[in-house]
Design a protein around this motif. Structure first.
Motif, PDB file in Angstrom:
ATOM      1  N   LEU A  20       0.847  -1.191   0.000  1.00 17.82           N
ATOM      2  CA  LEU A  20       0.000   0.000   0.000  1.00 17.82           C
ATOM      3  C   LEU A  20       0.879   1.237   0.000  1.00 17.82           C
ATOM      4  CD1 LEU A  20      -2.781   1.467   0.415  1.00 17.82           C
ATOM      5  CD2 LEU A  20      -2.321   1.305   2.879  1.00 17.82           C
ATOM      6  N   ILE A  21       0.591   2.169  -0.891  1.00 16.60           N
ATOM      7  CA  ILE A  21       1.216   3.496  -0.845  1.00 16.60           C
ATOM      8  C   ILE A  21       0.175   4.459  -0.295  1.00 16.60           C
ATOM      9  CG2 ILE A  21       2.251   5.362  -2.168  1.00 16.60           C
ATOM     10  CD1 ILE A  21       3.282   3.286  -4.139  1.00 16.60           C
ATOM     11  N   ALA A  22       0.383   4.871   0.944  1.00 14.35           N
ATOM     12  CA  ALA A  22      -0.544   5.768   1.628  1.00 14.35           C
ATOM     13  C   ALA A  22      -0.048   7.203   1.529  1.00 14.35           C
ATOM     14  CB  ALA A  22      -0.674   5.369   3.104  1.00 14.35           C
ATOM     15  N   LEU A  23      -0.972   8.136   1.625  1.00 15.49           N
ATOM     16  CA  LEU A  23      -0.597   9.545   1.636  1.00 15.49           C
ATOM     17  C   LEU A  23       0.078   9.913   2.952  1.00 15.49           C
ATOM     18  CD1 LEU A  23      -2.498   9.469  -0.793  1.00 15.49           C
ATOM     19  CD2 LEU A  23      -3.443  11.650  -0.040  1.00 15.49           C
ATOM     20  N   GLN A  24       1.055  10.778   2.884  1.00 18.73           N
ATOM     21  CA  GLN A  24       1.724  11.269   4.090  1.00 18.73           C
ATOM     22  C   GLN A  24       0.722  11.837   5.087  1.00 18.73           C
ATOM     23  OE1 GLN A  24       4.576  14.323   3.214  1.00 18.73           O
ATOM     24  NE2 GLN A  24       5.107  14.686   5.359  1.00 18.73           N
ATOM     25  N   SER A  25      -0.335  12.477   4.590  1.00 14.66           N
ATOM     26  CA  SER A  25      -1.307  13.157   5.452  1.00 14.66           C
ATOM     27  C   SER A  25      -2.450  12.249   5.904  1.00 14.66           C
ATOM     28  CB  SER A  25      -1.882  14.372   4.712  1.00 14.66           C
ATOM     29  OG  SER A  25      -2.467  13.968   3.483  1.00 14.66           O
ATOM     30  N   ASP A  26      -2.468  10.983   5.479  1.00 11.16           N
ATOM     31  CA  ASP A  26      -3.594  10.091   5.775  1.00 11.16           C
ATOM     32  C   ASP A  26      -3.395   9.403   7.125  1.00 11.16           C
ATOM     33  OD1 ASP A  26      -5.532   7.952   5.785  1.00 11.16           O
ATOM     34  OD2 ASP A  26      -5.659   8.149   3.610  1.00 11.16           O
ATOM     35  N   GLU A  27      -4.357   9.591   8.028  1.00  9.52           N
ATOM     36  CA  GLU A  27      -4.295   8.989   9.363  1.00  9.52           C
ATOM     37  C   GLU A  27      -5.220   7.783   9.512  1.00  9.52           C
ATOM     38  OE1 GLU A  27      -4.596  11.874  12.590  1.00  9.52           O
ATOM     39  OE2 GLU A  27      -4.237  13.489  11.143  1.00  9.52           O
ATOM     40  N   THR A  28      -5.939   7.418   8.461  1.00  9.45           N
ATOM     41  CA  THR A  28      -6.998   6.415   8.572  1.00  9.45           C
ATOM     42  C   THR A  28      -6.714   5.125   7.826  1.00  9.45           C
ATOM     43  OG1 THR A  28      -8.651   8.163   8.823  1.00  9.45           O
ATOM     44  CG2 THR A  28      -9.459   5.996   8.151  1.00  9.45           C
ATOM     45  N   MET A  44       2.689  -4.621   3.444  1.00 10.99           N
ATOM     46  CA  MET A  44       3.716  -3.601   3.629  1.00 10.99           C
ATOM     47  C   MET A  44       3.192  -2.244   3.173  1.00 10.99           C
ATOM     48  SD  MET A  44       7.038  -5.674   2.234  1.00 10.99           S
ATOM     49  CE  MET A  44       7.188  -7.435   2.536  1.00 10.99           C
ATOM     50  N   VAL A  45       3.645  -1.199   3.848  1.00  7.71           N
ATOM     51  CA  VAL A  45       3.147   0.151   3.583  1.00  7.71           C
ATOM     52  C   VAL A  45       4.305   1.107   3.324  1.00  7.71           C
ATOM     53  CG1 VAL A  45       1.775   2.077   4.462  1.00  7.71           C
ATOM     54  CG2 VAL A  45       1.153  -0.273   5.070  1.00  7.71           C
ATOM     55  N   SER A  46       4.152   1.921   2.275  1.00 10.23           N
ATOM     56  CA  SER A  46       5.044   3.045   2.025  1.00 10.23           C
ATOM     57  C   SER A  46       4.201   4.315   2.057  1.00 10.23           C
ATOM     58  CB  SER A  46       5.742   2.889   0.671  1.00 10.23           C
ATOM     59  OG  SER A  46       6.641   3.964   0.441  1.00 10.23           O
ATOM     60  N   ARG A  47       4.845   5.460   2.064  1.00 11.20           N
ATOM     61  CA  ARG A  47       4.130   6.744   2.098  1.00 11.20           C
ATOM     62  C   ARG A  47       4.612   7.637   0.960  1.00 11.20           C
ATOM     63  NH1 ARG A  47       0.118   8.333   6.284  1.00 11.20           N
ATOM     64  NH2 ARG A  47      -0.020   6.425   7.513  1.00 11.20           N
ATOM     65  N   VAL A  48       3.685   8.426   0.435  1.00  7.87           N
ATOM     66  CA  VAL A  48       4.017   9.381  -0.617  1.00  7.87           C
ATOM     67  C   VAL A  48       3.784  10.793  -0.081  1.00  7.87           C
ATOM     68  CG1 VAL A  48       1.685   9.307  -1.629  1.00  7.87           C
ATOM     69  CG2 VAL A  48       3.633  10.008  -3.032  1.00  7.87           C
TER      70      VAL A  48
END
Length: 247
Positions: A20-28, A44-48
């Motif tokens: 999953l590539i999640a947004l830097q600002s996403d808390e949910t 596994m999770v990465s952030r954009v």
């Protein structure tokens, strides 16, 4: 003097591997995905990088960072599916461009995001006309509606919370979501409701709204998890909320 050196075996993880590539600002989204996906998979999770203020410009700007975000997954790992966690961002960037950016830096059999996942869910449930409840300003939501109608999904009923900042979106209460959805759906000539945005906390309102409205209720994280599991050939857990997982 040196310590003992022991032999070891190497084993490959069993079962599907999802990214999953999640947004830097996403808390949910991370919490929701761990709740929706089976517990025994590799996840596994990465952030954009993403702006706190949501506009067509800031959403489109994420495209330039998607390859770098995908490159932060462990080197050499092959995924069954990688998801990009942004509905409105996909509408701005385009599903094909999202997939190209991710595939350029990570190995995966499939790429999806909430927009393609919503379209797949609508086809699965036979939905053609849906109401759309968005947290965002009209300019952002309008692009999403344009893409949906180009794919054969009409959104004749639309409402929003008119929020422009992610830190506000994530704190919109479940009571506010239920009340807004109920008001939006009064007299609506549609066959489903979509709660847009991966940062909106929707999972616990899906089934109460489905009971009240007697029609499918979909949300960004719900359809993304469902589509990722479908693409990976997985069965969803019995606890996943909504008619989507029962049909």
């Amino acid at each position: 003097m040196t310590g003992a050196v022991f032999p070891f075996d190497l084993v490959e993880p069993d079962g599907p591997r999802l990214g999953l590539i999640a947004l830097q600002s996403d808390e949910t989204i991370e919490r929701d995905m761990r709740r929706l996906l089976p517990q025994d998979i590799e996840f596994m999770v990465s952030r954009v990088p993403s702006d706190e203020e949501v506009s067509r410009h800031t959403l489109a700007a994420m495209e330039a960072h998607l390859s770098a975000a995908a490159s932060l997954f462990p080197s050499g790992v092959k995924f069954d599916v990688i998801g990009y966690g942004c509905t409105s961002g996909t509408a701005q960037i385009g599903a094909n461009a999202v997939a190209e950016r991710i595939r350029s830096a990570a190995m995966t059999s499939a790429v999806t995001q909430p927009l393609s996942s919503l379209l797949a869910a609508c086809r699965h449930l036979g939905l053609k006309r849906i109401a759309l409840l968005s947290p965002y300003v009209a300019q952002v939501s309008e692009r999403l509606r344009e893409v949906l109608v180009s794919e054969g999904i009409d959104t004749p009923v639309f409402g929003s919370f008119d929020a422009a900042v992610e830190a506000t979106v994530v704190r919109i209460s479940q009571r506010s979501i239920r009340e807004a959805a109920s008001a939006l759906m009064q007299g609506a000539d549609v066959d489903g409701l979509f709660l847009s945005c991966t940062n909106l906390r929707t999972l616990d309102v899906i089934e109460p709204l489905e009971t009240r409205l007697d029609m499918p209720v979909l949300s960004s994280n719900q359809v993304l998890a469902w589509h990722m599991m479908k693409l990976a050939g997985m069965e969803p857990p019995d606890t996943a909320p909504g008619r989507l997982f029962r049909r």
